[in-house]
Design a protein around this motif. Sequence first.
Motif, PDB file in Angstrom:
ATOM      1  N   LYS A  34       0.849  -1.192   0.000  1.00 10.82           N
ATOM      2  CA  LYS A  34       0.000   0.000   0.000  1.00 10.82           C
ATOM      3  C   LYS A  34       0.881   1.237   0.000  1.00 10.82           C
ATOM      4  N   THR A  35       0.328   2.340  -0.455  1.00 17.74           N
ATOM      5  CA  THR A  35       1.130   3.555  -0.578  1.00 17.74           C
ATOM      6  C   THR A  35       1.310   4.281   0.744  1.00 17.74           C
ATOM      7  N   TYR A  36       0.605   3.875   1.769  1.00 20.54           N
ATOM      8  CA  TYR A  36       0.759   4.517   3.067  1.00 20.54           C
ATOM      9  C   TYR A  36       1.276   3.490   4.079  1.00 20.54           C
ATOM     10  N   LYS A  37       1.769   4.005   5.194  1.00 20.05           N
ATOM     11  CA  LYS A  37       2.266   3.116   6.243  1.00 20.05           C
ATOM     12  C   LYS A  37       1.336   3.168   7.433  1.00 20.05           C
ATOM     13  N   LYS A  38       1.161   2.032   8.071  1.00 19.29           N
ATOM     14  CA  LYS A  38       0.293   1.919   9.236  1.00 19.29           C
ATOM     15  C   LYS A  38       1.180   1.755  10.463  1.00 19.29           C
ATOM     16  N   ASP A  39       1.107   2.685  11.389  1.00 20.64           N
ATOM     17  CA  ASP A  39       1.910   2.646  12.616  1.00 20.64           C
ATOM     18  C   ASP A  39       3.400   2.509  12.324  1.00 20.64           C
ATOM     19  N   GLY A  40       3.880   3.178  11.276  1.00 19.15           N
ATOM     20  CA  GLY A  40       5.297   3.155  10.947  1.00 19.15           C
ATOM     21  C   GLY A  40       5.757   1.937  10.169  1.00 19.15           C
TER      22      GLY A  40
END
Length: 114
Positions: A34-40
């Motif tokens: 995914k293009t974003y990070k979740k919790d770093g």
Amino acid sequence: MNAISLIGRLTKDIELKDIGEGRLVTSNTLAVRKTYKKDGSSDADFIPFVAWGKRAELLEEYCSKGDLIGLTGRMQSRSYKTESEDMRYVVEMLVEDLEFLQKKSPDKVAANPS
């Protein structure tokens, strides 16, 4: 229009199946970052795909778990009944073309044996 292009890593080794009359098929899952990070930490979508014939043979011959590949094709849906008569629905990518992009690096293999 029904077209999809994905780049991701194979979640397991390719297993080729002969379903009779010389028809070969493989199904697997592609982990697409995914293009974003979740919790770093990075996150991924897991997209099931199916490849037939020569494409299935190429995947089995040249790819293994963790390899980065590019797939193009279309989405398809199907349904089937389980042995207990429950109806199951599947949405998956039908592979029409593929690109071999990168083998899993040897140091990752050593650090993450499976």
